[in-house]
Design a protein around this motif. Structure first.
Motif, PDB file in Angstrom:
ATOM      1  N   PHE A   1       0.841  -1.192   0.000  1.00  8.61           N
ATOM      2  CA  PHE A   1       0.000   0.000   0.000  1.00  8.61           C
ATOM      3  C   PHE A   1       0.877   1.242   0.000  1.00  8.61           C
ATOM      4  CE2 PHE A   1       0.495  -0.780   4.571  1.00  8.61           C
ATOM      5  CZ  PHE A   1       0.711   0.491   5.094  1.00  8.61           C
ATOM      6  N   LYS A   2       0.353   2.301  -0.591  1.00 10.13           N
ATOM      7  CA  LYS A   2       1.071   3.572  -0.678  1.00 10.13           C
ATOM      8  C   LYS A   2       1.185   4.172   0.718  1.00 10.13           C
ATOM      9  CE  LYS A   2       2.792   6.890  -3.355  1.00 10.13           C
ATOM     10  NZ  LYS A   2       3.984   6.659  -4.180  1.00 10.13           N
ATOM     11  N   GLN A   3       2.404   4.328   1.207  1.00  6.57           N
ATOM     12  CA  GLN A   3       2.621   4.853   2.552  1.00  6.57           C
ATOM     13  C   GLN A   3       2.810   6.364   2.474  1.00  6.57           C
ATOM     14  OE1 GLN A   3       5.934   3.193   4.727  1.00  6.57           O
ATOM     15  NE2 GLN A   3       5.217   4.040   6.657  1.00  6.57           N
ATOM     16  N   LYS A   4       1.769   7.069   2.820  1.00  2.64           N
ATOM     17  CA  LYS A   4       1.810   8.526   2.772  1.00  2.64           C
ATOM     18  C   LYS A   4       2.279   9.132   4.088  1.00  2.64           C
ATOM     19  CE  LYS A   4      -1.735  10.526   0.867  1.00  2.64           C
ATOM     20  NZ  LYS A   4      -3.158  10.877   0.598  1.00  2.64           N
ATOM     21  N   TYR A   5       2.105   8.385   5.202  1.00  6.15           N
ATOM     22  CA  TYR A   5       2.405   8.920   6.529  1.00  6.15           C
ATOM     23  C   TYR A   5       3.220   7.911   7.340  1.00  6.15           C
ATOM     24  CZ  TYR A   5      -1.642  11.672   5.077  1.00  6.15           C
ATOM     25  OH  TYR A   5      -2.515  12.453   4.372  1.00  6.15           O
ATOM     26  N   ALA A   6       4.062   8.419   8.228  1.00  4.71           N
ATOM     27  CA  ALA A   6       4.853   7.558   9.111  1.00  4.71           C
ATOM     28  C   ALA A   6       3.940   6.877  10.135  1.00  4.71           C
ATOM     29  CB  ALA A   6       5.915   8.376   9.828  1.00  4.71           C
ATOM     30  N   PHE A   7       4.387   5.721  10.634  1.00  7.08           N
ATOM     31  CA  PHE A   7       3.601   4.982  11.625  1.00  7.08           C
ATOM     32  C   PHE A   7       3.798   5.517  13.044  1.00  7.08           C
ATOM     33  CE2 PHE A   7       4.310   1.228   8.618  1.00  7.08           C
ATOM     34  CZ  PHE A   7       3.165   1.530   7.895  1.00  7.08           C
ATOM     35  N   ASP A   8       4.892   6.237  13.276  1.00 10.41           N
ATOM     36  CA  ASP A   8       5.255   6.602  14.650  1.00 10.41           C
ATOM     37  C   ASP A   8       5.072   8.096  14.955  1.00 10.41           C
ATOM     38  OD1 ASP A   8       7.225   7.506  13.010  1.00 10.41           O
ATOM     39  OD2 ASP A   8       8.890   6.646  14.142  1.00 10.41           O
ATOM     40  N   SER A   9       4.279   8.782  14.158  1.00  6.35           N
ATOM     41  CA  SER A   9       4.055  10.210  14.401  1.00  6.35           C
ATOM     42  C   SER A   9       3.169  10.411  15.628  1.00  6.35           C
ATOM     43  CB  SER A   9       3.394  10.856  13.185  1.00  6.35           C
ATOM     44  OG  SER A   9       2.995  12.173  13.488  1.00  6.35           O
ATOM     45  N   ALA A  10       3.545  11.354  16.474  1.00  5.43           N
ATOM     46  CA  ALA A  10       2.746  11.661  17.673  1.00  5.43           C
ATOM     47  C   ALA A  10       1.555  12.551  17.338  1.00  5.43           C
ATOM     48  CB  ALA A  10       3.623  12.345  18.715  1.00  5.43           C
TER      49      ALA A  10
END
Length: 199
Positions: free
Chosen positions: A103-112
């Protein structure tokens, strides 16, 4: 197959017959996956679907078969380790089809401050579960392998995947071998896992 029968029958199968899956069967399974809910209705999925055995074999060489020193398992988890660890490569090699649900990863997984990355990851697993259930309904066995360490980059290079795509798991499909080993399932029922209205 009735829906609840499918849910109850689904289990991870790691030993497959040397038998191809008809294209129309695979298309039904893939279409079921694509019906899953997605984050912001974006459906950012690209299902790289492998049926060429030479490509599947090349892919399998990128996955390390882990050793397991447990001789006499004492728990379902230990039994799973004994069955699953040594088969991480062979279950790919023996499968008739491998699906790479990028899947197209537009955003980081670890953003607060931005959880959209986790939404996209969650949506990908909804797609995976649809595929696993559809495979079961079609009389197929299935299993997943979550790529670890350098596997994602090696797979990306082998398959020439463009930048910006994330691979949450590999899905293997095939006709289960007679007597395929499966571990004892941990008991998870409404009685022992569901809390009503408060903890």
């Amino acid at each position: 197959m009735e829906f609840y029968d499918v849910v109850n029958k689904r289990t991870s199968i790691r030993q497959f017959e040397d038998k191809p899956i008809p294209r129309e069967t695979l298309e039904r399974i893939l279409n079921a996956g694509l019906k899953a809910p997605s984050s912001n209705h974006q459906r950012q999925w690209e299902l790289l679907t492998l049926t060429d055995q030479s490509i599947i074999h090349s892919l399998a060489q990128l996955v390390h078969p882990y050793s397991c020193r447990i001789e006499e398992p004492k728990t379902p988890q230990q039994e799973m380790f004994k069955i699953a660890y040594p088969r991480q490569r062979s279950m790919i090699e023996e499968s008739a089809c491998v699906i790479l649900p990028y899947f197209k990863q537009k955003y980081a997984f670890d953003s607060a401050t931005n959880t959209y990355g986790l939404m996209d990851l969650g949506a990908s697993w909804a797609l995976v579960e649809n595929i696993l259930l559809a495979a079961t309904a079609e009389g197929l066995g299935s299993v997943v392998h979550i790529p670890v360490k350098k596997e994602p980059e090696k797979i990306k290079e082998l398959m020439k995947v463009p930048d910006g795509y994330y691979l949450p798991t590999l899905i293997m499909l095939g006709y289960a071998c007679e007597g395929a080993l499966t571990p004892t399932q941990v008991k998870a029922t409404v009685e022992n896992k569901v809390r009503w209205n408060r903890w």
